[in-house]
Scaffold this active site. Structure first.
Site, mmCIF file in Angstrom:
data_model
loop_
_atom_site.group_PDB
_atom_site.id
_atom_site.type_symbol
_atom_site.label_atom_id
_atom_site.label_comp_id
_atom_site.label_asym_id
_atom_site.label_seq_id
_atom_site.Cartn_x
_atom_site.Cartn_y
_atom_site.Cartn_z
ATOM 1 N N PHE A 1 0.822 -1.210 0.000
ATOM 2 C CA PHE A 1 0.000 0.000 0.000
ATOM 3 C C PHE A 1 0.857 1.262 0.000
ATOM 4 C CE2 PHE A 1 -2.963 2.796 2.655
ATOM 5 C CZ PHE A 1 -3.749 3.154 1.579
ATOM 6 N N VAL A 2 1.785 1.360 0.939
ATOM 7 C CA VAL A 2 2.638 2.548 1.038
ATOM 8 C C VAL A 2 3.734 2.523 -0.019
ATOM 9 C CG1 VAL A 2 4.266 3.794 2.519
ATOM 10 C CG2 VAL A 2 2.162 2.849 3.494
ATOM 11 N N ARG B 1 10.189 -10.658 -6.341
ATOM 12 C CA ARG B 1 10.378 -12.101 -6.294
ATOM 13 C C ARG B 1 9.724 -12.784 -7.492
ATOM 14 N NH1 ARG B 1 8.186 -13.771 -0.524
ATOM 15 N NH2 ARG B 1 6.806 -12.000 -0.959
ATOM 16 N N VAL C 1 3.114 -6.716 -12.927
ATOM 17 C CA VAL C 1 2.664 -5.869 -14.031
ATOM 18 C C VAL C 1 2.270 -4.502 -13.480
ATOM 19 C CG1 VAL C 1 1.857 -7.810 -15.403
ATOM 20 C CG2 VAL C 1 0.282 -6.677 -13.831
ATOM 21 N N ALA D 1 9.057 -2.694 3.201
ATOM 22 C CA ALA D 1 8.640 -4.099 3.224
ATOM 23 C C ALA D 1 8.699 -4.626 4.661
ATOM 24 C CB ALA D 1 9.545 -4.936 2.322
ATOM 25 N N ARG E 1 6.891 -8.019 7.434
ATOM 26 C CA ARG E 1 5.804 -8.936 7.788
ATOM 27 C C ARG E 1 4.835 -8.109 8.607
ATOM 28 N NH1 ARG E 1 3.906 -12.894 11.698
ATOM 29 N NH2 ARG E 1 3.174 -14.757 10.585
ATOM 30 N N TYR F 1 4.365 -7.742 16.531
ATOM 31 C CA TYR F 1 4.706 -6.840 15.427
ATOM 32 C C TYR F 1 5.413 -5.599 15.960
ATOM 33 C CZ TYR F 1 3.955 -3.500 11.612
ATOM 34 O OH TYR F 1 4.124 -2.546 10.638
ATOM 35 N N LYS G 1 9.376 -4.340 15.296
ATOM 36 C CA LYS G 1 9.722 -3.031 14.745
ATOM 37 C C LYS G 1 10.653 -2.269 15.694
ATOM 38 C CE LYS G 1 7.500 -2.510 10.751
ATOM 39 N NZ LYS G 1 8.181 -2.120 9.497
#
Length: 320
Positions: free
Chosen positions: A11-12, A33, A37, A71, A73, A142, A146
């Protein structure tokens, strides 16, 4: 300037790639990876593995001055992993630090890390916002991952001289937003009566355009080096106010029932939806004065303008 972007299918990351390409001031490089398109014309694409500790980035990093690393998880509501923290650490800590070490070895000048407000915690009392320099207090795997990545990057900056910039966004919304924000628009579009007409919390959000603008500012601004920034729209909203203003943007006035927030929280607890209730009824505010003053930065897009853009995209998708 040659700049390497991770997470460009997200998204970002995708919005950042579109903006950088449109400005034409940079020579963007992305790594994928699998075949993708719709990438903008002129973007250099290289095939690599995922964000794993063993991934080799040397060819991608060759000649790059700046890395913007979005990027990760990402946080999920219902994680099925037997050890979520280990999974988050593998990608968000070890994978990030491996990329950063290789970036420093390749003489990358600046590494911009898109972190999360979850490093600060899960909520604030009303009108007592998080500050950029406040002690970290992550409450989930999470947020912990971070935070640990931030600590490792700061240590690496001290060892190598590579500049590190850390940006902690609040909830990001904009065209193409998913999850709870998308569900909110669906409810409003259908005219569903919602029991959120008496919620007096305060939450800081950040429009996608505002976050991308700050990231681009941090690419070259000399004062950004080795700093941590919180980012929001500069206007905090209650859940009730957000729903009303989103309804206006959609052309579907919100049908809100004035159910007391305490009653909602009790009902959510009985249904096992405490986390959702916290997001709807709790407060989470950030103080962006450091970001404003140190970078001479102002969010370029107002909340209502960002909501209109978000609603326009949503309605276009509904009509397809």
């Amino acid at each position: 300037m040659r700049i390497f972007l991770t997470g460009t299918t997200g998204f970002v990351g995708n919005a950042l790639l579109q903006q950088i390409t449109a400005e034409g001031h940079y020579d963007p490089v992305v790594a994928i990876r699998r075949q993708v398109v719709g990438l903008p014309y002129g973007v250099q694409v290289m095939r690599v593995g995922g964000l794993q500790p063993e991934t080799q980035w040397s060819k991608v990093l060759e000649g790059c001055e700046v890395v913007v690393h979005s990027a990760a998880r990402v946080h999920v509501m219902h994680d099925t992993s037997s050890d979520p923290l280990a999974e988050f650490r593998m990608i968000n800590v070890e994978g990030t630090l491996s990329l950063a070490r290789q970036a420093a070895a390749a003489s990358v000048r600046r590494f911009i890390f898109i972190s999360s407000i979850k490093v600060n915690g899960e909520g604030t009392p009303v009108n007592m916002p998080y500050l950029a320099g406040a002690q970290a207090a992550p409450a989930d795997s999470y947020g912990i991952s971070k935070m640990e990545a931030e600590h490792g990057l700061r240590a690496l900056a001290g060892e190598t001289g590579m500049e590190v910039v850390i940006i902690r966004p609040t909830l990001v919304y904009g065209p193409g937003v998913k999850a709870n924000f998308l569900n909110m628009m669906r409810w409003l579009h259908k005219g569903v009566p919602l029991p959120f007409g008496a919620i007096h919390n305060r939450r800081s959000l950040v429009a996608l355009d505002n976050l991308v603008d700050l990231i681009v500012t941090c690419v070259e601004h000399p004062a950004a080096a080795n700093q941590t920034f919180l980012v929001g729209d500069g206007e905090d909203l209650s859940t009730t106010e957000l729903l009303r203003r989103m309804g206006v943007a959609l052309g579907k006035p919100a049908r809100l029932l004035p159910v007391p927030s305490r009653l909602l929280e009790v009902g959510a607890k009985l249904l096992g939806k405490q986390a959702l209730a916290h997001r709807l009824c709790g407060s989470l505010q950030v103080d962006i004065s450091k970001t404003r003053e140190l970078l001479n930065w102002t969010p370029p897009v107002s909340v209502d303008e960002a909501l209109r853009k978000t609603a326009k995209h949503f309605l276009e998708q509904q009509n397809k």
